[in-house]
Design a protein around this motif. Sequence first.
Motif, PDB file in Angstrom:
ATOM      1  N   PRO C   7       0.813  -1.216   0.000  1.00 52.44           N
ATOM      2  CA  PRO C   7       0.000   0.000   0.000  1.00 52.44           C
ATOM      3  C   PRO C   7       0.849   1.269   0.000  1.00 52.44           C
ATOM      4  CG  PRO C   7      -0.866  -1.552   1.598  1.00 52.44           C
ATOM      5  CD  PRO C   7       0.430  -2.111   1.122  1.00 52.44           C
ATOM      6  N   SER C  47       0.535  -2.408  -8.512  1.00 51.87           N
ATOM      7  CA  SER C  47      -0.894  -2.370  -8.228  1.00 51.87           C
ATOM      8  C   SER C  47      -1.550  -3.684  -8.649  1.00 51.87           C
ATOM      9  CB  SER C  47      -1.556  -1.178  -8.899  1.00 51.87           C
ATOM     10  OG  SER C  47      -1.294  -1.170 -10.265  1.00 51.87           O
ATOM     11  N   VAL C  77      -6.429  -0.868   1.696  1.00 51.58           N
ATOM     12  CA  VAL C  77      -6.631  -1.306   0.323  1.00 51.58           C
ATOM     13  C   VAL C  77      -7.671  -2.411   0.326  1.00 51.58           C
ATOM     14  CG1 VAL C  77      -5.555  -2.142  -1.776  1.00 51.58           C
ATOM     15  CG2 VAL C  77      -4.216  -0.842  -0.139  1.00 51.58           C
ATOM     16  N   ASP C  78      -8.841  -2.099  -0.225  1.00 50.12           N
ATOM     17  CA  ASP C  78      -9.836  -3.142  -0.380  1.00 50.12           C
ATOM     18  C   ASP C  78     -10.057  -3.364  -1.872  1.00 50.12           C
ATOM     19  OD1 ASP C  78     -12.834  -1.151   0.373  1.00 50.12           O
ATOM     20  OD2 ASP C  78     -11.316  -1.001  -1.189  1.00 50.12           O
ATOM     21  N   SER C  81     -10.299  -0.102  -3.897  1.00 50.55           N
ATOM     22  CA  SER C  81      -9.038   0.633  -3.983  1.00 50.55           C
ATOM     23  C   SER C  81      -8.086  -0.038  -4.954  1.00 50.55           C
ATOM     24  CB  SER C  81      -8.334   0.710  -2.641  1.00 50.55           C
ATOM     25  OG  SER C  81      -9.200   0.867  -1.592  1.00 50.55           O
ATOM     26  N   ALA C  85      -6.741   1.560  -8.271  1.00 49.51           N
ATOM     27  CA  ALA C  85      -5.291   1.773  -8.345  1.00 49.51           C
ATOM     28  C   ALA C  85      -4.729   1.151  -9.622  1.00 49.51           C
ATOM     29  CB  ALA C  85      -4.614   1.169  -7.116  1.00 49.51           C
ATOM     30  N   VAL C 129      -5.984   6.900  -3.502  1.00 50.77           N
ATOM     31  CA  VAL C 129      -6.724   5.646  -3.616  1.00 50.77           C
ATOM     32  C   VAL C 129      -6.504   4.748  -2.399  1.00 50.77           C
ATOM     33  CG1 VAL C 129      -6.853   3.529  -4.958  1.00 50.77           C
ATOM     34  CG2 VAL C 129      -6.831   5.700  -6.107  1.00 50.77           C
ATOM     35  N   VAL C 130      -5.319   4.778  -1.796  1.00 49.88           N
ATOM     36  CA  VAL C 130      -5.102   3.895  -0.654  1.00 49.88           C
ATOM     37  C   VAL C 130      -5.316   4.597   0.681  1.00 49.88           C
ATOM     38  CG1 VAL C 130      -3.446   2.523  -1.950  1.00 49.88           C
ATOM     39  CG2 VAL C 130      -2.628   4.300  -0.432  1.00 49.88           C
ATOM     40  N   TYR C 258     -13.989   8.112  -7.078  1.00 47.08           N
ATOM     41  CA  TYR C 258     -13.633   7.082  -6.109  1.00 47.08           C
ATOM     42  C   TYR C 258     -13.659   7.662  -4.703  1.00 47.08           C
ATOM     43  CZ  TYR C 258     -10.551   4.701  -2.935  1.00 47.08           C
ATOM     44  OH  TYR C 258     -10.036   4.144  -1.810  1.00 47.08           O
ATOM     45  N   ARG C 262     -15.883   6.486  -1.640  1.00 46.31           N
ATOM     46  CA  ARG C 262     -15.229   6.059  -0.411  1.00 46.31           C
ATOM     47  C   ARG C 262     -15.811   6.817   0.776  1.00 46.31           C
ATOM     48  NH1 ARG C 262     -13.495   1.805   0.625  1.00 46.31           N
ATOM     49  NH2 ARG C 262     -11.806   1.670  -0.868  1.00 46.31           N
ATOM     50  N   TYR C 335     -18.440   1.313 -10.934  1.00 47.53           N
ATOM     51  CA  TYR C 335     -17.011   1.032 -10.785  1.00 47.53           C
ATOM     52  C   TYR C 335     -16.439   0.459 -12.077  1.00 47.53           C
ATOM     53  CZ  TYR C 335     -18.033   1.550  -5.785  1.00 47.53           C
ATOM     54  OH  TYR C 335     -18.436   2.015  -4.566  1.00 47.53           O
TER      55      TYR C 335
END
Lengths: 175, 126, 498
Positions: C7, C47, C77-78, C81, C85, C129-130, C258, C262, C335
């Motif tokens: 990450p 990534s 990070v799911d 993400s 990424a 993103v993370v 994103y 989130r 997404y």
Amino acid sequence: MSEVLNALFLALLVILAGAAVRVRDLVGAVLILSAYGLTMSLVWAGMGAVDVAFTEAVVGAGASTVFFLATLLRTLPREQPRERRARPATLVGVLLLGGLLLLAIHEFPAWSDPASPASLHVSPRYLRDGYRETGAPNIVTAVLADYRAYDTLIETVVIFTAGVACWLLLPRRDP
Amino acid sequence: MTEFLAYAVERYTYWAYVALMLIGFYAMIAHGNLLKKLIGMNIFQTAIILFFLSISAKRGATLPIIPPEAGELVVAPPHFMNPLPHALMLTAIVVMVGTLGVALAVLIKIHRTYRTFEEDVILRQT
Amino acid sequence: MLLDHLPALLAVVPLVAALALPLAGAVRPRLVYPLAVGAGAVTAVLSLLTLERVLTRGVMRYHVGGWPPPWGIELVVDHLSAFVALTVSGLVALALLYAGPAVRSGTAGSPSPFFALALLYLASLMGIVVAGDLFNLFVFLEVASIASYALVASGGGRALMAAFRYILLGTVGASFYLLGVGHLYLLTGTLNMADLSQRLPELGASRVLLVAVGFLVIGLGIKMALVPLHGWLPDAYTYAPPAVTALIAPVTTKVAAYALARVLFSVLGAPAALAGIPLMSVLAWAGGAAILVGGVLAIRQNDLRRLLAYSSVSQVGYIALGIGLANRPALAGAYLHILNHAMMKGCLFFAAGAVAARLGGSALTDLRLMHRRMPVTTACIVVAALSMIGIPPAGGFFSKWYLLVGALEAGHTLLAGVIVGGGLLAAAYMFKVLEHACLARPDAAGHASDESPGGRAEAPAAMLIPLVALSVGIVAVGIWSAPIVSGVLWFAAAAGLE
């Protein structure tokens, strides 16, 4: 007594901000902005945020003014700014912003309440254990340089990025 | 009326940042001179910092510096200011000046190209 | 284990490369381009590894500096993400490769600062993103913004005012975001996303929460150019150097979208916690409006890049619509559209830049008979157009399909109609482009229509490879949509709805 002083400084801030925006001479406006920055840093020092206060004094009142003046000296604008015109979208935006802010203030906890959520969660550990865990007596330093050092790293990246941006945009030699 | 006044006075520290934010925001959007817009931007951003510091003030508290001589004394958090917003706002000031620097660089280039800072004059030229 | 630090590495690798670039450039200028492309490629590979890890081992949580959240900064990070990424790093890596000819010919500024800013931009997008901490997200958001302001402004001329306007609006957006974070901090005392998600429901309905949400949504809405907050985008994308638009157009608004998803799902716990506020409906309808407004405005354009810019405004509407509908198929569609739009808009902007480089301009009339002079580029435009309109097996069809399913499931038949209508609008403006590119037409000077000026002038290899890669990718993603959704996006969509 300090409450009165506080209120006076805040009023001065608003007056200086209004003046900086309205004054037609650009150099004058920049210098008033500098005074605004200095007054702002005094207000923050009065609130106990000394680190932020001297950063603002150096960066906000100092460096920003230098940047503005450097821009003005390089460009030497002749004409004075004209009066502005208000479009309806502007008023909508201002009303929206003001409305949202005032709506929230209505429900704020009383000012400087030591039992507010911000004082009860997360920050007590910084204060209680900060010196022991990080070795820094100044807890703001402890937060900046240790607990939240990643933010500080990216903050320096911001400056680097701005520097590279100026490198990209401004030629070393005037054409 | 008196209730409203009492209400207003009780929250007077908050009105300052609202006023400043509105002044700055208005200047950013409505003013015709590009440099004045940036001045407005600066005021707007410092007002946000004032907001953060206002909401985290603590009555009767002292600076968040623990003197080394305190040794093993237990630190009582309510006596010290909240250090977290201070740290965040330091970062915010730096971000602010970074953006200002880039904006001024763009402004210099604009002046070199159009010889003016007035938005409507520039838009007429393009 | 190095992989445990993935990450953090996602942002750190391009950052270190960006720091090394000016030094390398001073010593050996020819190293700059390969170094930049290499850093982009490495980040994309990292990534990919991250996505693989998340799929096999679940959500990754990383405590920077070892401090536990909420006292330290957390990276999370799911599925979503990792997916975003990979999309972002892949697109930026291709855009870095693509930018080579433009930088060499001097239309994008000098190489060192350009590529340094591009890598800083990549690093900051990865950081966003993370991010598992709201303020950390803000700082990265500002790095990305400053980098893109400067990159846009490097175009000179009309790009300067476009960049200035972008600076003003972008700063308002970021400042509103910060105000929102401040109000949330006032309520809870924390900045950590997971911590907030646990504390906010206990507070119940609160005006301060309402205001915080308003600021966050408006701020991120500006960054993602959601109608009516899209004012900065058309000029910025049109006048920036083509290499810059190719870099920022596929990814800027997606990362902001994103961030919005989130914040709405992982922090605020929408739609449950936002009782009484029709926020999600507003978002869905704003998305619908964006689809239509962007589409209609795109049809009216005579400049290719401006057309694509308005098309981007329209396509962001699909993502906002999916987020607003907030059910599993709609979110999966939204997404998936992040990936699809990044690829198809990337492909189109890459093509536009190739046209500008080879055929000299970006007006639609400059595309005259390009299918003879630049056949491969034209083929790529056709593939991207199929995806934009929503014709299988191109990927665009599938993201719209899921959105349609989501809209119908939520009972919003009108919005479903808007989704279909958007496809028709896209058909209209893409046909306009293809008509100029493929069908013979007399030009302004009245030359006979089957004379093509000049001979073969296909795009240079550095531009062609990313173009072809994206075209192939568009179709590949289309074909493999079902496993992408069931393997990755279904989980991403579910994560927010618990």
